[in-house]
Design an enzyme around this catalytic site. Sequence first.
Site, PDB file in Angstrom:
ATOM      1  N   ARG A  70     -39.139 -91.944  19.701  1.00 25.29           N
ATOM      2  CA  ARG A  70     -38.209 -92.592  18.800  1.00 25.29           C
ATOM      3  C   ARG A  70     -37.910 -93.997  19.328  1.00 25.29           C
ATOM      4  O   ARG A  70     -37.900 -94.230  20.526  1.00 25.29           O
ATOM      5  CB  ARG A  70     -36.892 -91.804  18.709  1.00 25.29           C
ATOM      6  CG  ARG A  70     -37.002 -90.521  17.922  1.00 25.29           C
ATOM      7  CD  ARG A  70     -35.660 -89.858  17.726  1.00 25.29           C
ATOM      8  NE  ARG A  70     -35.111 -89.358  18.953  1.00 25.29           N
ATOM      9  CZ  ARG A  70     -34.126 -89.929  19.640  1.00 25.29           C
ATOM     10  NH1 ARG A  70     -33.558 -91.040  19.200  1.00 25.29           N
ATOM     11  NH2 ARG A  70     -33.689 -89.400  20.752  1.00 25.29           N
ATOM     12  N   HIS A 227     -25.749 -82.764  16.084  1.00 23.47           N
ATOM     13  CA  HIS A 227     -26.922 -82.642  16.961  1.00 23.47           C
ATOM     14  C   HIS A 227     -26.693 -81.428  17.874  1.00 23.47           C
ATOM     15  O   HIS A 227     -26.447 -81.578  19.062  1.00 23.47           O
ATOM     16  CB  HIS A 227     -27.061 -83.935  17.772  1.00 23.47           C
ATOM     17  CG  HIS A 227     -28.346 -84.087  18.501  1.00 23.47           C
ATOM     18  ND1 HIS A 227     -28.501 -84.983  19.544  1.00 23.47           N
ATOM     19  CD2 HIS A 227     -29.546 -83.480  18.363  1.00 23.47           C
ATOM     20  CE1 HIS A 227     -29.730 -84.918  19.994  1.00 23.47           C
ATOM     21  NE2 HIS A 227     -30.383 -84.015  19.306  1.00 23.47           N
ATOM     22  N   ARG A 374     -45.409 -83.165  22.257  1.00 24.26           N
ATOM     23  CA  ARG A 374     -44.601 -82.226  21.466  1.00 24.26           C
ATOM     24  C   ARG A 374     -45.413 -81.076  20.888  1.00 24.26           C
ATOM     25  O   ARG A 374     -46.628 -81.177  20.719  1.00 24.26           O
ATOM     26  CB  ARG A 374     -43.986 -82.995  20.278  1.00 24.26           C
ATOM     27  CG  ARG A 374     -43.038 -84.110  20.682  1.00 24.26           C
ATOM     28  CD  ARG A 374     -41.672 -83.575  20.929  1.00 24.26           C
ATOM     29  NE  ARG A 374     -40.758 -84.588  21.424  1.00 24.26           N
ATOM     30  CZ  ARG A 374     -39.429 -84.513  21.252  1.00 24.26           C
ATOM     31  NH1 ARG A 374     -38.881 -83.504  20.599  1.00 24.26           N
ATOM     32  NH2 ARG A 374     -38.645 -85.434  21.766  1.00 24.26           N
TER      33      ARG A 374
HETATM   34  C1  OXD Z   1     -34.202 -85.799  20.458  1.00 24.31           C
HETATM   35  C2  OXD Z   1     -35.149 -84.872  19.811  1.00 24.31           C
HETATM   36  O1  OXD Z   1     -34.641 -86.840  20.970  1.00 24.31           O
HETATM   37  O2  OXD Z   1     -34.691 -83.791  19.383  1.00 24.31           O
HETATM   38  O3  OXD Z   1     -33.006 -85.507  20.462  1.00 24.31           O
HETATM   39  O4  OXD Z   1     -36.339 -85.186  19.697  1.00 24.31           O
HETATM   40 MN    MN Z   2     -32.552 -83.735  19.359  1.00 22.50          MN
END
Ligand code: OXD
Ligand code: MN
Length: 589
Positions: A70, A227, A374
């Site tokens: 990200r 989250h 991942r």
């Molecule tokens: C994070 C994910 O970065 O879930 O929180 O990938």
């Molecule tokens: Mn996450």
Amino acid sequence: MKFENKGVQKFIDESIALCAPDKVVLIDGSEEQLESLRAEACSTGEMIKLNQELLPGCYLHRTAVNDVARVEGRTFICTEKEEDAGPTNNWMQKDKAYELLKGIYKGAMKGRTMYIIPFSMGAVGSPFSKIGIELTDSIYVVLNMAIMTRVGQNVLDTLGDSDDFVRGLHAKADLDEEKRYICQFPEDNTIMSVNSGYGGNVLLGKKCFALRIASYQGRKEGWLAEHMLILGVEKPNGETKYIAAAFPSACGKTNLAMLIPPKEFAEKGYKVFTVGDDIAWIRVGADGRLYAINPENGFFGVAPGTNAKSNPNALATTRKGTIFTNVVHNLENNTVWWEGLDKNPPKKAIDWKGNPWTEEDRANGVKGAHPNSRFTAPAKNCPCISPEFENPQGVPLDAIVFGGRRAKTAPLVYEARDWAHGVFVGSIMASETTAAASGAVGVVRRDPMAMLPFCGYNMGDYFAHWLEMGEKVTKKPKFFNVNWFRTDDEGHFLWPGFGDNLRVLDWILKRTEGEAEAVETPIGYVPRPEDIDLNGLDMTTEDVADLLTVDKELWKEDAAGIEAFYAKFGDKLPKALADELATLKNNLK
Ligand code: OXD
Ligand code: MN
């Protein structure tokens, strides 16, 4: 292509006019269509079909080397006014953002196919659920979305002629880092993601929708998008209690969600069930309790470190129907490998960049899998998936847990005094940077409710929304903070973690039932060492006492840090939180 829903038609027509794809395909959710897309992705090299005897339905994908995580620095909340994005988000004025992005998307799908993915976050038709439509030029995105969300024609049927859907437009474009943008327009239910092919940036149902857009929707509509993992603990008397827990990224959420009880607890009859490992949507039920669903349908987990000891349930979940991204390709048997899977790295292998991974590389410490590689795995594969996973009404929460990575300050566990204090405890969540990340070690990074990169509006308003929610919840869960990462003076972890964390969850649940003792400290209620069940663990009550101390001097330093952090929010900081900080300071005198 014709759609009965006028809003859907308009969004698609405008996106086609902008991106100019050669072809447009509607994803209907059928296995035949997905299978033909898998075959197409394998024929172009976008995916590699793995050994179907050992890993049925599994594939490997590699992203571009400049596109592996990200990108918080290129993630924007685009609103009319800056104040609505707040001091913790990157902001772009929304008309300016549209203009900039339209220039980048113009003709970006020439020579490519645009896929239309109707998806539901949450079980199709659940009162908690929300619908989105993602347009993308990536088969990888289609196949990942088909694992992570509920996809297909039935979603469009459920939407009917409603305009309540999130518009997501993703184009890989040239994967140009300089022109990579992950833009959320919460006021318009819109997400635009361009120049990336990495999951967290392009699977728009996840962070972009289920957290950034949904948190904004939740504030407007009176619910919470968090989250948080959700897990159920079945106790020896057969009753199951549910806990939602927020931790910053890379603090072991997936491991906690899939916890294996220690032998002594399993023998007594404890079982743990996973409802979710990353995101919780939480509403107030008619009975005044909080109910949570996991809006996702799969797990997008970090591969390195996942093994038969650390998380056997996660490993088992990845043995079929899974897409692996940026792991090692084991050429000996056409399977996958990553650091921490086992002690036998394959001798004949390709690394995450697509290059041969040799004996010499291994000797030189060159990693085969990217640290953020991942697996995208269907939730239904998980051996401990909760029987309530699909329950459209969600599961009732008895405890909300916050946590971070603190070497000394936070004790193993403490309980907040009430709702407002619980919101305070969540708002001061923090982790210390470790040697694993670049930059200084031991720097405190505040990450309120683990939502710092994911809150779609002003975080001061977000705190106020949490406080207001408390007024509607007549049967309140209790709030706790945990810290699995306390160390001794040599930096060794004092707590074993993993399955033994159930010993702490057990105290938490007993507290919610009024069945466990605690002592009051300046920061909240802390168990007495003898209140943590150590049966079968090679630890003494004195060891646990070390984990439970509250050092006033360290907390005074922390209070100063909290004050500085809170100052960012100016008059958006709710008075109740300023009062909680004053109480903490007073308690520390
Ligand atoms: C994070 C994910 O970065 O879930 O929180 O990938
Ligand atoms: Mn996450």
